[in-house]
Design a protein around this motif. Structure first.
Motif, short mmCIF file in Angstrom:
data_model
loop_
_atom_site.label_atom_id
_atom_site.label_comp_id
_atom_site.label_asym_id
_atom_site.label_seq_id
_atom_site.Cartn_x
_atom_site.Cartn_y
_atom_site.Cartn_z
N LYS A 92 0.85 -1.20 0.00
CA LYS A 92 0.00 0.00 0.00
C LYS A 92 0.88 1.25 0.00
N ARG A 93 0.56 2.19 -0.88
CA ARG A 93 1.34 3.42 -0.97
C ARG A 93 0.68 4.52 -0.13
N PRO A 94 1.42 5.13 0.79
CA PRO A 94 0.85 6.22 1.59
C PRO A 94 0.46 7.41 0.72
N ASP A 95 -0.51 8.18 1.17
CA ASP A 95 -0.90 9.42 0.51
C ASP A 95 0.15 10.47 0.81
N CYS A 96 0.99 10.80 -0.18
CA CYS A 96 2.12 11.70 0.05
C CYS A 96 1.68 13.10 0.44
N GLU A 97 0.61 13.60 -0.16
CA GLU A 97 0.15 14.95 0.16
C GLU A 97 -0.35 15.03 1.60
N ALA A 98 -1.10 14.00 2.02
CA ALA A 98 -1.56 13.98 3.41
C ALA A 98 -0.38 13.88 4.36
N LEU A 99 0.60 13.08 4.01
CA LEU A 99 1.79 12.93 4.85
C LEU A 99 2.55 14.24 4.97
N LEU A 100 2.71 14.96 3.85
CA LEU A 100 3.36 16.26 3.89
C LEU A 100 2.58 17.24 4.76
N GLY A 101 1.25 17.15 4.71
CA GLY A 101 0.43 18.00 5.56
C GLY A 101 0.63 17.71 7.03
N HIS A 102 0.67 16.43 7.38
CA HIS A 102 0.89 16.07 8.79
C HIS A 102 2.31 16.43 9.24
N MET A 103 3.28 16.36 8.34
CA MET A 103 4.63 16.81 8.68
C MET A 103 4.64 18.30 8.97
N ALA A 104 3.90 19.06 8.15
CA ALA A 104 3.79 20.51 8.39
C ALA A 104 3.15 20.77 9.74
N ALA A 105 2.12 19.99 10.09
CA ALA A 105 1.45 20.15 11.38
C ALA A 105 2.40 19.84 12.53
N ALA A 106 3.17 18.76 12.40
CA ALA A 106 4.12 18.40 13.46
C ALA A 106 5.17 19.49 13.64
N ASN A 107 5.68 20.01 12.52
CA ASN A 107 6.68 21.08 12.59
C ASN A 107 6.09 22.34 13.20
N LEU A 108 4.88 22.68 12.79
CA LEU A 108 4.23 23.90 13.28
C LEU A 108 4.03 23.84 14.79
N MET A 109 3.51 22.74 15.28
CA MET A 109 3.25 22.63 16.71
C MET A 109 4.54 22.67 17.53
N THR A 110 5.57 21.96 17.05
CA THR A 110 6.84 21.97 17.77
C THR A 110 7.48 23.35 17.75
N SER A 111 7.46 24.00 16.59
CA SER A 111 8.08 25.32 16.46
C SER A 111 7.38 26.35 17.33
N PHE A 112 6.05 26.37 17.27
CA PHE A 112 5.30 27.37 18.04
C PHE A 112 5.42 27.12 19.54
N ARG A 113 5.31 25.87 19.93
CA ARG A 113 5.26 25.57 21.37
C ARG A 113 6.64 25.65 22.03
N PHE A 114 7.71 25.28 21.33
CA PHE A 114 8.99 25.10 22.01
C PHE A 114 10.15 25.93 21.48
N TRP A 115 10.21 26.19 20.16
CA TRP A 115 11.44 26.75 19.60
C TRP A 115 11.77 28.15 20.12
N HIS A 116 10.78 28.92 20.54
CA HIS A 116 11.09 30.26 21.05
C HIS A 116 12.05 30.19 22.24
N GLY A 117 12.00 29.11 23.00
CA GLY A 117 12.88 28.96 24.15
C GLY A 117 14.35 28.82 23.79
N TYR A 118 14.62 28.48 22.52
CA TYR A 118 16.01 28.30 22.07
C TYR A 118 16.48 29.44 21.17
N MET A 119 15.62 30.42 20.94
CA MET A 119 15.91 31.47 19.98
C MET A 119 16.49 32.74 20.59
#
Length: 322
Positions: free
Chosen positions: A264-291
């Protein structure tokens, strides 16, 4: 190989300390052929950290220890394609206060040798993890809870403080928009299919097997989650190391491997969307502490990528998740 008294064994076999990580684990090389990881509860910063090592030992113990003398038939090797890409483990033992793993020693892939073929092998190993059966002890509810108002406010003020260190350089009005919709992103992200995750998938946890395949070590963070978590973390760590890997190409290579393993081949567009969501949540919630105190260029890289991920997920004026 049998291990009785550990200190005596290490002395007799010329063990050489490799490192004592910040987490408190002791790691030794033995006879230039083995690696031993030893953890004492009293040396760790917290009880929770000890439990992560207990989880790793349990994970290796569940049918993953392979006798040194075992030889695989052609049929076994075909079946192994669908198994976890683990280092060979000779012993995985635990007591109330101590943990120990004895593994075969492997070389590590070299960052300077990264190319499409090596990236393909890395992503194939990740697809092997994601297509494996989830162990019973990890089968539990894993959906992330929405951020509290206090957490969102802390992240908003944290990022605003970072931007104030560079007057006029950034568009600060993006932040309230992200803060207002971050839980919408999180709730949508929870819809991703839950599979086995390594949980700390980056270059330093990769090994090169005897046939040139990629193996994965350090399973303290093994968990259940979406494929996007391991993928986005790998690419963000590569970027931090100065290694650029285009997300769409990486996802295509991963999807190719997943299809080969599962049919079965994963839906690449959906996967890219979820990667964007993971990055967004991590960046917003935590990255300011290292900036704080960072250069304008470094802040721009994280901040603008966060906004791009937000716009990908909530395009247009109505900003509706697709």
């Amino acid at each position: 190989m049998k291990i009785g008294n550990l200190k005596e064994y290490l002395a007799q076999h010329g063990a050489k300390p490799l490192k004592t990580g910040q987490s408190g684990a002791e790691v030794y090389e033995i006879e230039e052929k083995y690696v031993l990881k030893y953890v004492r509860r009293e040396n760790l910063e917290s009880e929770e950290l000890f439990r992560t090592y207990q989880k790793e030992v349990l994970f290796y113990s569940m049918g993953n220890c392979i006798p040194d003398s075992k030889k695989s038939s052609a049929e076994d090797r075909t079946a192994a394609e669908r198994k976890l890409p683990l280092p060979q483990v000779f012993a995985a033992r635990a007591s109330e206060d101590e943990l120990m793993l004895l593994m075969k020693k492997y070389e590590r892939p070299k960052r300077k040798e990264i190319n499409r073929e090596l990236l393909k092998k890395i992503l194939y190993a990740l697809a092997q993890v994601h297509s494996a059966e989830i162990p019973q002890f990890l089968r539990q509810k894993t959906a992330a809870e929405p951020f509290s108002e206090a957490q969102i406010r802390e992240s908003l003020h944290g990022w605003q403080a970072v931007l104030l260190e560079h007057p006029g350089a950034f568009e600060a009005k993006w932040l309230p928009q992200i803060a207002a919709r971050i839980n919408d992103v999180l709730l949508w992200h929870n819809s991703e299919k839950q599979i086995l995750n390594h949980g700390d998938f980056h270059w330093d946890n990769l090994l090169v097997g005897d046939s040139g395949e990629i193996l994965i070590c350090d399973w303290q963070s093994v968990s259940v989650g979406g494929a996007s978590g391991d993928l986005s973390f790998l690419l963000s760590r590569l970027s931090a190391d100065g290694i650029w890997a285009e997300a769409r190409e990486a996802v295509a290579l991963y999807a190719e491997a997943a299809e080969k393993l599962t049919g079965k081949r994963p839906d690449c567009e959906a996967l890219l969307g979820h990667m964007a969501a993971a990055n967004l949540m991590t960046s917003f919630r935590f990255w300011h502490g290292y900036m704080h105190g960072s250069t304008e260029e470094r802040v721009r890289g994280i901040y603008e990528a966060m906004w791009e991920d937000f716009c990908r997920l909530l395009p247009g004026e109505e900003r509706t998740l697709q």
